[in-house]
Design a protein around this motif. Structure first.
Motif, mmCIF file in Angstrom:
data_model
loop_
_atom_site.group_PDB
_atom_site.id
_atom_site.type_symbol
_atom_site.label_atom_id
_atom_site.label_comp_id
_atom_site.label_asym_id
_atom_site.label_seq_id
_atom_site.Cartn_x
_atom_site.Cartn_y
_atom_site.Cartn_z
ATOM 1 N N TRP A 306 0.907 -1.120 0.034
ATOM 2 C CA TRP A 306 -0.010 0.014 0.072
ATOM 3 C C TRP A 306 0.965 1.024 -0.014
ATOM 4 N N VAL A 307 0.308 2.476 -0.273
ATOM 5 C CA VAL A 307 1.254 3.631 -0.418
ATOM 6 C C VAL A 307 1.971 3.995 0.962
ATOM 7 N N THR A 308 1.211 3.419 2.043
ATOM 8 C CA THR A 308 1.803 3.764 3.410
ATOM 9 C C THR A 308 3.324 3.084 3.455
ATOM 10 N N GLY A 309 3.138 2.091 2.893
ATOM 11 C CA GLY A 309 4.418 1.325 2.990
ATOM 12 C C GLY A 309 5.660 1.574 1.885
ATOM 13 N N TRP A 410 -3.886 12.272 7.909
ATOM 14 C CA TRP A 410 -4.819 12.003 6.703
ATOM 15 C C TRP A 410 -3.826 12.416 5.449
ATOM 16 N N TRP A 411 -4.263 11.165 4.160
ATOM 17 C CA TRP A 411 -3.621 11.529 3.097
ATOM 18 C C TRP A 411 -4.304 10.259 2.061
ATOM 19 N N GLN A 412 -3.619 10.229 1.002
ATOM 20 C CA GLN A 412 -4.293 9.142 0.156
ATOM 21 C C GLN A 412 -3.371 8.798 -0.874
ATOM 22 N N THR A 413 -3.469 7.595 -1.566
ATOM 23 C CA THR A 413 -2.596 6.991 -2.533
ATOM 24 C C THR A 413 -2.149 7.944 -3.387
ATOM 25 N N GLU A 414 -3.181 8.950 -4.031
ATOM 26 C CA GLU A 414 -2.942 10.067 -4.817
ATOM 27 C C GLU A 414 -1.888 11.080 -4.352
ATOM 28 N N THR A 415 -1.893 11.357 -3.085
ATOM 29 C CA THR A 415 -1.372 12.517 -2.503
ATOM 30 C C THR A 415 0.183 12.322 -2.163
ATOM 31 N N GLY A 496 -12.577 13.219 -2.758
ATOM 32 C CA GLY A 496 -13.350 12.138 -2.651
ATOM 33 C C GLY A 496 -13.969 12.009 -1.157
ATOM 34 N N ASP A 497 -13.577 12.672 -0.315
ATOM 35 C CA ASP A 497 -13.849 12.557 1.254
ATOM 36 C C ASP A 497 -14.534 13.933 1.578
ATOM 37 N N ALA A 498 -15.348 13.742 2.540
ATOM 38 C CA ALA A 498 -16.136 14.714 3.383
ATOM 39 C C ALA A 498 -15.424 14.900 4.557
ATOM 40 N N TRP A 508 -11.738 17.705 10.472
ATOM 41 C CA TRP A 508 -12.224 16.329 10.816
ATOM 42 C C TRP A 508 -12.680 15.477 9.710
ATOM 43 N N ILE A 509 -12.013 14.487 9.368
ATOM 44 C CA ILE A 509 -12.347 13.877 7.953
ATOM 45 C C ILE A 509 -13.442 12.931 8.298
ATOM 46 N N LEU A 510 -14.534 12.997 7.435
ATOM 47 C CA LEU A 510 -15.889 12.078 7.773
ATOM 48 C C LEU A 510 -15.887 10.909 6.919
ATOM 49 N N MET A 517 -15.262 2.112 -0.464
ATOM 50 C CA MET A 517 -15.330 1.700 0.769
ATOM 51 C C MET A 517 -13.716 1.810 1.547
ATOM 52 N N ASN A 518 -13.870 1.778 2.657
ATOM 53 C CA ASN A 518 -12.627 1.633 3.491
ATOM 54 C C ASN A 518 -12.928 0.518 4.519
ATOM 55 N N VAL A 519 -12.281 -0.753 4.216
ATOM 56 C CA VAL A 519 -12.468 -1.817 5.120
ATOM 57 C C VAL A 519 -11.253 -2.104 5.541
#
Ligand code: WT7
Length: 644
Positions: A306-309, A410-415, A496-498, A508-510, A517-519
């Motif tokens: 995953w991007v974190t890695g 907070w971040w994403q694969t894209e960021t 894509g986040d609220a 505050w990320i909702l 989905m985030n599982v």
């Protein structure tokens, strides 16, 4: 909002921190905002090695950004070679622990040697800058060696998480048109072997003409068939390796890697990252967020798939000259205190993990962490999903003993790099909030028209200005890049986040506003799951939604209608779960499959997932149903739940 506790940093922590106090943070943030080119230009010059300096810092042809234009650098050089002339040359770069307890420590010199050797192996196979490699391995030091060797030569890599199925692997090999696949015979997970090479054979069996070579690292020692002329043992090729393979000077924009992630369609998108801008922002956030010290032992307990890695196990820590811990196996194996035991064993100072892992540990009980001192810990991190305040409090009290700040990132694969997170020596923490943006990041919360919403109002999280580690495009699909990220809010990046901002300016990320989905911190696409299900011969239609889950955050529920036939419904439910495991990976298996006679649709034929979501969440339908074609479908679905 007064009931939310605030945790200011301790004076002791502040006094040793890189960035001290809110004023320190605000000054840095203001400078990056007002003078971005000077800000990033100075950092790039001070923090990275360049073979050739760039001509200008930034170029923006919306929505395409270039950073450090004309500059030549190399990620592998920055992560390895430049440390060899300093006291870091004999410092541990990687501390590795196998699931069965084996240990290996690689110093920067040793890691450099292994990377040079493997880079020469790749060269001997005829690979060069611009080619592509798929890396499908377990969590062994060689996964980092493979990544860094590719980076050294300019071979764009794509790491595929070992939990993905052969089918998922094949689509990635095909999309990337990879020339080489680097894999292991197998990987250890909960004492069992995950047969990686077998999955590679299955994936390449059909229609992967681009792949010339498969390089196999021996890890489990199990018997794997080797195809003559295509498959090579890593150790055999290593016989002819050389130890001084130079790092190739690459354009700052050269694609370092492509990482596939789920989007709103059935097909994963290849997120393409750069070289110079990516590495700079990953390195800076490593220092700002983890307040990294030379003597720290740092452990990001994620998977390198995953991007974190990518950013915070391999590239960030090594660019910073840190000691990064890599652990092969499951966090609760053989017992639920594996993480805590490992922290004491290696005297880990910084731990970075996910809310799902934390919630799972809470369920195991406090007796497990209580067996270990964990006195070495000084900072804790969280990533991948919103952390609920009670999990935050437990992490703080039971793991951090009330002494360690928690950075919720907070971040994403894209960021590419962390976007919103506290600087721990500067920002008072509120459990559940990522607090403030990183320098150079301009997030905003807006309504449908793109107008900023006021404090404490929910809206779409967007980012106003390009940042150095931003994705550059989707692999060979500019259209998708433009449509997905830049078309909803003109001129701004759509996350894509609220989110919501409170009266103190805390974010505050909702959660997601799209069909993602985030599982367990893994991103899953509704559409991808649905397309997998409808490929099964018995399935007519499928609709997938997430329901809230106390450990994994969300769980997958699939509503399925069947084609005409004489099906054994109970067996079929299990078969469909296995089918999803085969099509995507076992981590994507729906928790629940509900066979139903119909799906709720609008008059135009669109499945109304919102209603299904309400059924699995609250078991009733409260939303507006006036656009429904057949209200009876909804009532019978709700009734079906009552029957259970
Ligand atoms: C999505 C990105 C970033 C690496 C791991 C996931 C959610 C991520 C947080 C957080 C609330 C979070 C968002 C985001 N997310 N971190 N700290 N608080 N939500 O990367 O697979 O690209 O997923 O994960 O919804 O959009 P990813």
């Amino acid at each position: 909002m007064s009931e939310i506790p605030v945790y200011p940093p301790s004076p002791d922590f502040v006094s040793k921190a890189h960035v001290q106090g809110l004023e320190g943070y605000r000054a840095l943030y203001a400078r990056a905002k007002e003078h971005p080119e000077e800000f990033w230009g100075e950092l790039a010059e001070r923090e990275l090695f360049w073979f050739e300096k760039w001509s200008h810092v930034f170029e923006w042809n919306p929505p395409y950004a270039k950073w450090f234009v004309g500059g030549k650098t190399n990620v592998s050089y920055n992560c390895l070679d430049r440390h060899l002339t300093t006291a870091r040359k004999n410092k541990a770069a990687i501390i590795w622990e196998g699931e069965a307890g084996e240990q290996r420590t690689l110093t920067y010199q040793e890691l450099h040697r292994l990377v040079c050797r493997f880079a020469s192996v790749l060269e001997h196979r005829g690979l060069k800058a611009g080619d592509r490699a798929i890396i499908y391995m377990g969590m062994v030091p060689e996964v980092a060696v493979a990544m860094l060797a590719c980076a050294r030569l300019g071979i764009t890599h794509s790491v595929v998480f070992g939990g993905f199925s052969a089918e998922a692997l094949r689509t990635r090999v095909q999309d990337l048109e990879a020339q080489v696949v680097i894999t292991c015979d197998g990987a250890w997970r909960r004492g069992k072997e995950v047969r990686l090479k077998a999955a590679v054979d299955e994936a390449l069996g059909a229609d992967c003409p681009s792949v010339r070579d498969v390089i196999v690292l021996q890890r489990t020692g199990s018997d794997v068939p080797m195809q003559a002329g295509r498959d090579w043992w890593w150790h055999a090729l290593d016989q002819d390796a050389r130890e001084n393979t130079p790092a190739v000077p690459l354009d700052g924009e050269h694609p370092l890697y492509v990482l596939y992630t789920s989007g709103t369609t059935g097909k994963p998108k290849g997120i393409q990252h750069s070289t110079g801008g990516y590495l700079l922002q990953v390195l800076m956030t490593m220092k700002w967020v983890f307040d990294l010290k030379e003597e720290d032992t740092y452990w990001c307990a994620a998977d390198v798939g995953w991007v974190t890695g990518h950013s915070y196990i391999v590239y960030g820590p090594l660019a910073a000259g840190a000691t990064t811990v890599i652990y092969e196996g499951a966090p609760d194996f053989p017992q639920p205190d594996r993480l805590w035991r490992t922290i004491d064993k290696y005297q880990v100072n910084i731990l970075y993990t996910s809310p799902t892992a934390i919630r799972a540990f809470i369920k195991h009980g406090d007796q497990w962490p209580a067996k270990h001192s964990m006195a070495s810990l000084r900072l804790l991190g969280s990533v991948g999903e919103p952390i609920n305040p009670s999990a935050w409090e437990w992490y703080h009290r039971v793991i951090g003993k009330g002494r360690c700040p928690i950075v919720d990132t907070w971040w994403q694969t894209e960021t590419g790099a962390i976007m919103i997170a506290p600087m721990p020596g500067a920002v008072p923490l509120k459990p559940g909030s990522g607090t403030f943006p990183m320098p150079g990041v301009l997030p905003e919360i807006v309504d449908y028209e793109g107008n900023p919403v006021g404090p404490n109002r929910e809206g779409f999280l967007i980012i106003r200005r390009p940042w150095p580690s931003m994705l550059r495009t989707c692999w060979r699909d500019d259209q998708r890049y433009e449509d997905n990220y830049w078309s909803r809010m003109p001129g701004a990046y759509f996350t894509g986040d609220a989110a919501r901002m409170d009266e103190d300016g805390y974010f505050w990320i909702l959660g997601r506003v799209d069909d993602v989905m985030n599982v367990s911190g893994h991103r899953l696409s509704t559409m991808e799951l649905e397309s997998a299900l409808v490929r099964h011969p018995a399935v007519a239609e499928a609709a997938v939604v997430g329901r809230p889950h106390e450990v994994t955050g969300q769980a997958v529920v699939a509503f399925v209608t069947l084609k005409k036939g004489d099906w054994n419904r109970e067996e079929l439910v299990e078969e469909l779960r296995q089918w999803v495991a085969k099509e995507i990976g076992s981590f994507a298996k729906p928790e629940q499959i509900r066979l139903t006679d119909g799906l709720p649709k609008t008059r135009s034929g669109k499945i109304m997932r919102r209603l299904l979501r309400e059924i699995v969440t609250s078991h009733t339908v409260v939303g507006d149903v006036t656009t429904l074609e057949d209200i009876n479908v909804i009532t019978s679905l709700a009734a079906q739940h009552d029957d259970e």
